[in-house]
Design an enzyme around this catalytic site. Structure first.
Site, PDB file in Angstrom:
ATOM      1  N   ASN A   1      19.518  14.336  -7.261  1.00 36.70           N
ATOM      2  CA  ASN A   1      20.965  14.552  -7.227  1.00 36.70           C
ATOM      3  C   ASN A   1      21.217  15.913  -7.856  1.00 36.70           C
ATOM      4  OD1 ASN A   1      23.725  14.549  -7.462  1.00 36.70           O
ATOM      5  ND2 ASN A   1      23.828  12.912  -9.000  1.00 36.70           N
TER       6      ASN A   1
ATOM      7  N   LYS B   1      23.908  17.549  -8.038  1.00 34.00           N
ATOM      8  CA  LYS B   1      25.249  17.701  -8.626  1.00 34.00           C
ATOM      9  C   LYS B   1      25.834  19.050  -8.162  1.00 34.00           C
ATOM     10  CE  LYS B   1      23.679  14.609 -12.177  1.00 34.00           C
ATOM     11  NZ  LYS B   1      23.741  14.111 -13.534  1.00 34.00           N
TER      12      LYS B   1
ATOM     13  N   HIS C   1      28.653   7.158  -8.614  1.00 36.53           N
ATOM     14  CA  HIS C   1      27.937   7.825  -9.716  1.00 36.53           C
ATOM     15  C   HIS C   1      28.835   7.833 -10.956  1.00 36.53           C
ATOM     16  CE1 HIS C   1      26.038  10.904 -12.154  1.00 36.53           C
ATOM     17  NE2 HIS C   1      24.940  10.638 -11.469  1.00 36.53           N
TER      18      HIS C   1
ATOM     19  N   GLU D   1      29.471  10.005 -13.103  1.00 37.67           N
ATOM     20  CA  GLU D   1      30.330  11.191 -13.268  1.00 37.67           C
ATOM     21  C   GLU D   1      31.582  11.059 -12.403  1.00 37.67           C
ATOM     22  OE1 GLU D   1      27.258  14.096 -12.523  1.00 37.67           O
ATOM     23  OE2 GLU D   1      26.332  13.474 -14.419  1.00 37.67           O
TER      24      GLU D   1
ATOM     25  N   GLU E   1      21.667   3.556 -13.613  1.00 39.25           N
ATOM     26  CA  GLU E   1      21.710   4.766 -14.425  1.00 39.25           C
ATOM     27  C   GLU E   1      22.516   4.500 -15.690  1.00 39.25           C
ATOM     28  OE1 GLU E   1      20.963   8.548 -11.907  1.00 39.25           O
ATOM     29  OE2 GLU E   1      23.100   8.194 -11.950  1.00 39.25           O
TER      30      GLU E   1
ATOM     31  N   GLY F   1      21.418  13.247 -18.422  1.00 33.02           N
ATOM     32  CA  GLY F   1      21.528  14.628 -18.886  1.00 33.02           C
ATOM     33  C   GLY F   1      21.404  14.787 -20.390  1.00 33.02           C
TER      34      GLY F   1
ATOM     35  N   SER G   1      17.592  11.136 -17.194  1.00 33.05           N
ATOM     36  CA  SER G   1      16.554  11.954 -17.845  1.00 33.05           C
ATOM     37  C   SER G   1      15.139  11.638 -17.374  1.00 33.05           C
ATOM     38  CB  SER G   1      16.660  11.838 -19.377  1.00 33.05           C
ATOM     39  OG  SER G   1      17.916  12.336 -19.812  1.00 33.05           O
TER      40      SER G   1
END
Ligand code: 13P
Length: 252
Positions: free
Chosen positions: A9, A11, A94, A96, A166, A172, A212
């Site tokens: 991904n 992003k 996702h 985010e 996730e 991240g 990660s």
């Protein structure tokens, strides 16, 4: 036997030239890897040039898809337009998008239905935030997100769905869930799928871990019974790192 899927991904990263170079290098390094499926989720503006380089193995996905086919939704991307381009996957829910753009369990469910209607294969993200993990609510959160995301789907439609677990606190941050923790929650998700559908569907559904993931921890993650691949952010930006992730998954 579930075929693992390693997905990058990207992003909001990479220029068009960088993206093209990456796909060229990856296709060259792994012309045929039938033991592992791979996918790259790129920014919408790059999808057109990337899908042309899609092979039997490397597939291209969109990072989002709207639940309506057309209409007054400025800045959104239609499932029809994605299908027309030849995009294979759509990332849905996702964290985010859930936290910055108000993605809800309801919109996630609507998007999955619409993606499937247009034969886009959804990768559906679920996962708890740190406070939920610390207060012992991981199962409750993941159970709710999974149940509401998959509501109304048939067992046949589930053949096309991939779930990505996730944990938000691991995205991240460099903090990976331990392989044991990740496996436990992926196993919980498989049990939830079994309750919603059947053992047959649960045994078939692929569940990725994301958060990660890198070349140092992929081997152990992939050795876990219920982890069928990875959804990778940072470590998918470099082609050599991505190729190594795929090669490790191939051997797992
Ligand atoms: P990182 O691998 O950078 O933690 O990102 C994970 C992710 O959000 C993939 O969708």
């Amino acid at each position: 036997m579930r075929i693992p899927i390693i997905a990058g991904n990207w992003k909001m990263n990479k220029t068009r030239d960088e993206a093209l170079r990456f796909i060229y290098e990856v296709n060259r390094a792994m012309p045929d890897v039938s033991e592992v499926e791979t996918a790259i989720f790129a920014q919408s503006v790059h999808l057109r040039c990337l899908v042309k380089r899609q092979g039997d193995n490397l597939k291209i996905g969109s990072q989002n898809v709207h639940y309506e086919e057309s209409g007054a939704f400025t800045g959104e991307v239609s499932p029809i337009a994605l299908k027309e381009l030849g995009v294979t996957y759509a990332l849905i829910g996702h964290s985010e998008r859930r936290s910055y753009y108000n993605e809800t369990d309801e919109s996630v469910n609507k998007k999955i239905h619409k993606a499937l209607r247009h034969t886009l294969r959804p990768i559906v993200c679920v996962g708890e935030v740190l406070s939920e993990r610390e207060s012992g609510k991981t199962f409750e959160v993941v159970e709710r997100q999974t149940r509401l995301a998959l509501e109304g789907l048939t067992s046949e439609q589930m053949d096309e769905v991939v779930i990505a677990y996730e944990p938000v606190w691991a995205i991240g941050t460099g903090k990976t869930a331990t392989p044991k923790m990740a496996n436990e929650t992926c196993s919980d998700i498989r049990n939830i799928v079994e309750k919603l559908f059947s053992k047959e569907v649960a045994d078939k559904v692929r569940i990725q871990y994301g958060g990660s993931v890198n070349t140092g921890n992929i081997k152990e993650l992939m050795s876990m019974e219920h982890i069928d691949g990875a959804l990778v952010g940072g470590a998918s930006l470099d082609e050599l790192s991505f190729i190594e992730l795929v090669n490790v998954a191939k051997e797992a």
